[in-house]
Design an enzyme around this catalytic site. Structure first.
Site, PDB file in Angstrom:
ATOM      1  N   GLU A 210      18.176 -19.553  22.672  1.00 32.71           N
ATOM      2  CA  GLU A 210      17.975 -18.717  21.725  1.00 32.71           C
ATOM      3  C   GLU A 210      19.316 -19.186  21.010  1.00 32.71           C
ATOM      4  OE1 GLU A 210      15.886 -15.116  21.819  1.00 32.71           O
ATOM      5  OE2 GLU A 210      14.231 -16.204  21.476  1.00 32.71           O
ATOM      6  N   GLU A 279       7.995 -18.418  23.237  1.00 31.28           N
ATOM      7  CA  GLU A 279       7.191 -17.406  22.788  1.00 31.28           C
ATOM      8  C   GLU A 279       6.363 -16.978  21.776  1.00 31.28           C
ATOM      9  OE1 GLU A 279      11.002 -15.234  23.531  1.00 31.28           O
ATOM     10  OE2 GLU A 279      11.849 -15.975  25.144  1.00 31.28           O
TER      11      GLU A 279
END
Length: 847
Positions: A210, A279
């Site tokens: 991320e 995710e």
């Protein structure tokens, strides 16, 4: 085909191939290809440090229809001190992946090397809510519209203390440390032959995490860092592809992926790459003082079906089992010890029904169409002003079809597909149609059981009367200003403690030159989480929050006075892009005394420091340490800075065990020397905002469908049975703010009531939580049009088969599990019986 064929043949050198046959991992835009077999991947996250019952969890994941297990690697857990490694116990990631392989599943290794997951020194949230319908989203909308989590990842604190280091940027010191650890993990995996190229389970590996959410703040150094990350990872020669999540500019040598509640609108930055969702947040984490979040089974299934409808290839549930933040691993500030995450397997390993079962049926439907999904021509048609979307996958091999019919409206819609029939599509749902004319699954139709799990005494046990001993935390030296080292400045807590403890004492002397007592105000600018202030050995107050200014009156005696400040972290914070440069504790101050309008800054005084508690250093938490002087009788209640000890017998049976710490204040718990984590049952959630209503329709966000208002954020704490002895066991509690252990008790988590609600034409399966119990009574059964949709609210409708109760009793009583064919034939009624949508509702008791 959906994309032109590109593949990377990834086979390790002959020297690495073990006794298991090596697997070639390839991919194109519509499949992950393992040894030539085109696959969609259904994965779930299970973090090895957050559980001890790996085999049971992995098997339940497999039974739930998963083919892959994903986990992070946790740098600060494995390298707590520079070049000193720990891979023992539940930190043995090699053994974890071996268990995955033994179960016949694949693995995804997310080295990072940053552990997201609200791990200590590992989280920050920057949240944007979706403002558009999923159907309206485009790739350009994603950066601003998708929920973005900026989790900064589980670094060891010693890394922060290296001079001249800069995290996550083109800094040679940081890159050297990152490469050293990454190489360490890769080499361990290679030695154990864990990569698919060696015959192992791991089919993908991840580098960074991320970073794209914060990269802009690092400028050109951030861009060059990303390039370096990819080059360093690929050079490891793992023999499997590498991925980067939330990195839209990921280099072509790695695959960029998506994280979020919804990733159907995500498009890879390379059209030849598969669409991967690393995710899919199955719920949300919980913080001390907050309510319990819940994401419905219907919405979670909707998000998955939409992803595969829009050409998804690999989807991973984050979390499939969240588990427990043992020790001091919970991130911060203020993440709870429980990391349940409302996952399909709950914190204790129980099936979270109906979520687990509803997803299991979805996985079966997707796998039924796997050969079509991974090698097909795709066509999409819109209906109802674009709210309804029909996606037809037609096999390039034999012409077979699979259709997804989705409705993103908040209302039900009827759709005429002409030769393929007329379909009623519930609001906010996706139907999967075999041959494009037979509905085999709908995300809004939950045809599985709901389990009500309670925490209580086992039937074979009688309440244990716990006999307590206690010992005060030795604070005399700190209250007298005696520390382990000194400095003429206020030190940052991470730098002073190296994260060896939640606690740091700051102590200094102040002289009152007068001959009488002096009333002053002590003011402290604080950037930790919990502060206790003492003047001359007496606590004048405490306060907790994210950061604050503490201000309390104090009384100075003539002559020398001692000010002692105890700073306590509750998970290390790391807000923003340069999070490691943020401060913890009383760094920089100021610490001031205010006397009749005059202010004296004590920040440059000589300060003494003591890292941690004396009891921690002397291992009071270990029942065999022998250093604590335990006292029995006259149990102190409400006494801060106190250690408590008791012995107990493990509850009977095999069901998960919890300890109820109601009555305690704030502190830490250990069983037989094993840490259960931090506790804080006195911190309660806001009593408002839990109306009991939860509409699955519409975008999910973390404050939707909340519960547990007005109750302790966390009252029960997981005690893995692997921590327990057959005979006597020892519980030790450190109480920081004052509590009463008299009501502490050990209980089990038991499935007591199960309910089923299934439509005609399906099969209702009922189970007493994996066979630990049997179905002893049927409290309600009705085939027809029963009313109410939840356990405890079922009522008979206008029509009902007279054999409803007897048929269910015959099928289920005395069994661990049973299956009921929901049909007119099974209940002995005529074809003309009932209503258009007959269903069966059942409520049963497990004992």
């Amino acid at each position: 085909m959906r994309g032109s064929w590109v593949s990377i043949l990834l086979i390790a050198s002959l020297g690495l191939i073990g006794s298991c046959s090596a697997a070639a991992v390839e991919y194109d835009s519509s499949a992950v290809i393992i040894n030539g077999e085109r696959k969609i991947i259904l994965s779930g996250s299970i973090h090895y440090p957050r559980s001890t019952m790996w085999s049971d969890l992995i098997q339940k994941a497999k039974e739930g229809g998963l083919d892959t297990i994903e986990t992070y690697i946790f740098w600060n857990a494995h390298e707590p001190r520079r070049r000193e490694y720990n891979f023992s116990g539940n930190l043995d990631f090699v053994r974890f992946f071996q268990k995955v392989q033994e179960a016949g599943l694949h693995g995804i290794l997310r080295i990072g090397p940053y552990a997201c997951a609200e791990w200590n020194y590992g989280y920050q949230v920057l949240f944007f809510l979706l403002k558009l319908s999923i159907a309206e989203l485009t790739q350009q909308d994603l950066p601003n519209c998708l929920s973005v989590l900026n989790f900064i990842r589980g670094f060891p604190v010693w890394l922060h203390n290296i001079p001249e280091i800069k995290f996550r940027t083109d800094n040679e010191i940081f890159k050297n440390e990152m490469q050293t650890f990454t190489t360490k993990i890769v080499n361990m995996a290679k030695e154990a032959k864990l990569f698919a190229s060696q015959g192992g389970p791991i089919i993908l590996a991840q580098i960074e995490n991320e970073y794209g959410n914060v990269m802009g703040h690092y400028g050109e150094a951030g861009k060059s860092y990303v390039q370096w990350c990819a080059q360093m990872a690929v050079a490891q020669n793992t023999g499997v592809p590498w991925i980067m999540c939330q990195q839209s500019d990921a280099p072509s040598t790695v695959i960029n992926t998506c994280n979020g509640f919804y990733c159907d609108a995500f498009t890879p930055n390379n059209p030849k790459n598969p669409k991967i969702w690393t995710e899919n947040w199955t719920g949300w984490f919980k913080k001390w003082g907050q309510k319990d979040p819940h994401r419905t089974a219907e919405d979670l299934a909707f998000s998955v079906a939409r992803f595969f409808q829009r050409n998804g290839v690999l989807q991973n549930y984050y979390m499939y089992h969240g588990g427990t933040n043992f020790g001091r691993t919970s991130g911060g500030p203020f993440i709870t010890t429980s990391y349940d995450y409302d996952a399909p397997l709950d914190e204790y390993g129980n099936l979270n029904q109906p979520k687990w079962g509803h997803l299991k049926k979805l996985h079966a439907a997707l796998k039924l169409g796997e050969k079509i999904l991974t090698n097909s021509t795709v066509k999409t048609t819109n209906y109802s002003d674009g709210w309804v979307e029909l996606t037809t996958f037609t096999s390039n091999i034999n012409g077979e079809r699979l259709c997804f019919l989705s409705n993103t409206k908040m209302d039900d819609v009827n759709v005429d597909l002409q030769q393929d029939g007329n379909y009623s599509v519930p609001a906010w749902s996706v139907s999967i149609l075999q041959d494009c004319n037979q509905e085999i699954y709908n995300t809004a139709k939950v045809n599985v059981q709901t389990s009500l799990i309670v925490k209580r005494l086992h039937e074979n046990d009688t309440p244990q009367k716990l006999s307590w001993e206690w010992a005060p935390e030795p604070t005399k030296a700190a209250l007298l200003g005696r520390g382990g080292f000194k400095a003429t400045q206020l030190l940052e807590q991470k730098a002073a403690t190296n994260d060896q403890s939640d606690y740091l004492w700051y102590m200094t002397r102040v002289v009152n030159n007068g001959t009488s007592m002096k009333n002053v105000t002590l003011r402290v600018k604080y950037s930790g989480q919990f502060l206790h202030a003492f003047v001359n050995g007496k606590e004048i107050g405490s306060q907790h929050d994210y950061s604050f200014t503490f201000e309390k009156p104090a009384l100075l005696k003539p002559g020398r006075n001692i000010i002692s400040l105890l700073s306590a972290t509750v998970g290390l914070q790391n807000y923003g892009e340069f999070f490691d440069e943020g401060t913890e504790g009383i760094a920089g101050g100021p610490v001031e005394l205010i006397d009749s309008g005059n202010t004296t800054d004590l920040s440059s005084n000589e300060w003494s420091y003591k890292v941690g508690l004396i009891g921690e250093g002397r291992r009071f938490y270990n029942p065999n340490s022998g250093h604590a002087k335990w006292v029995s009788g006259n149990l102190p209640v409400g006494s801060a800075m106190t250690w408590y000890k008791t012995t107990f017998q493990a509850p009977s049976g095999t069901e998960p065990v919890v300890v109820d710490l109601q009555g305690m204040g704030k502190g830490h718990a250990w069983v037989n020397g094993n840490s259960l984590g931090r506790f804080w049952p006195t911190l309660t959630a806001d009593p408002n905002g839990c109306d009991g209503k939860c509409d699955y329709r519409g975008q999910y966000k973390e404050n939707k469908c909340l519960s547990n208002c007005g109750n302790p954020t966390q009252r029960w704490y997981h005690v893995p049975r692997s921590f327990l002895n057959n005979g006597s066991n020892t519980l030790i509690l450190f109480e920081e703010i004052g509590g009463n252990p008299s009501n502490v008790s050990f209980q089990i988590t038991a499935t007591e009531t199960i309910c089923g609600n299934a439509y005609e034409g399906t099969t209702l399966e009922l189970s007493c939580n994996g066979g630990r119990r049997t179905i002893s009574d049927i409290q309600f059964a009705s085939f027809g049009d029963p009313q109410g949709g939840t356990c405890g609210s079922f009522q008979r409708g206008s029509v009902e088969a007279s054999s409803s109760l007897s048929a269910v009793e015959k099928a289920c009583i005395g069994k661990e599990s049973c299956s009921i064919n929901v049909s007119k034939t099974a209940f002995g009624v005529a074809d003309s019986f009932g209503v258009d949508n007959n269903r069966l509702a059942v409520q049963a008791v497990c004992k």
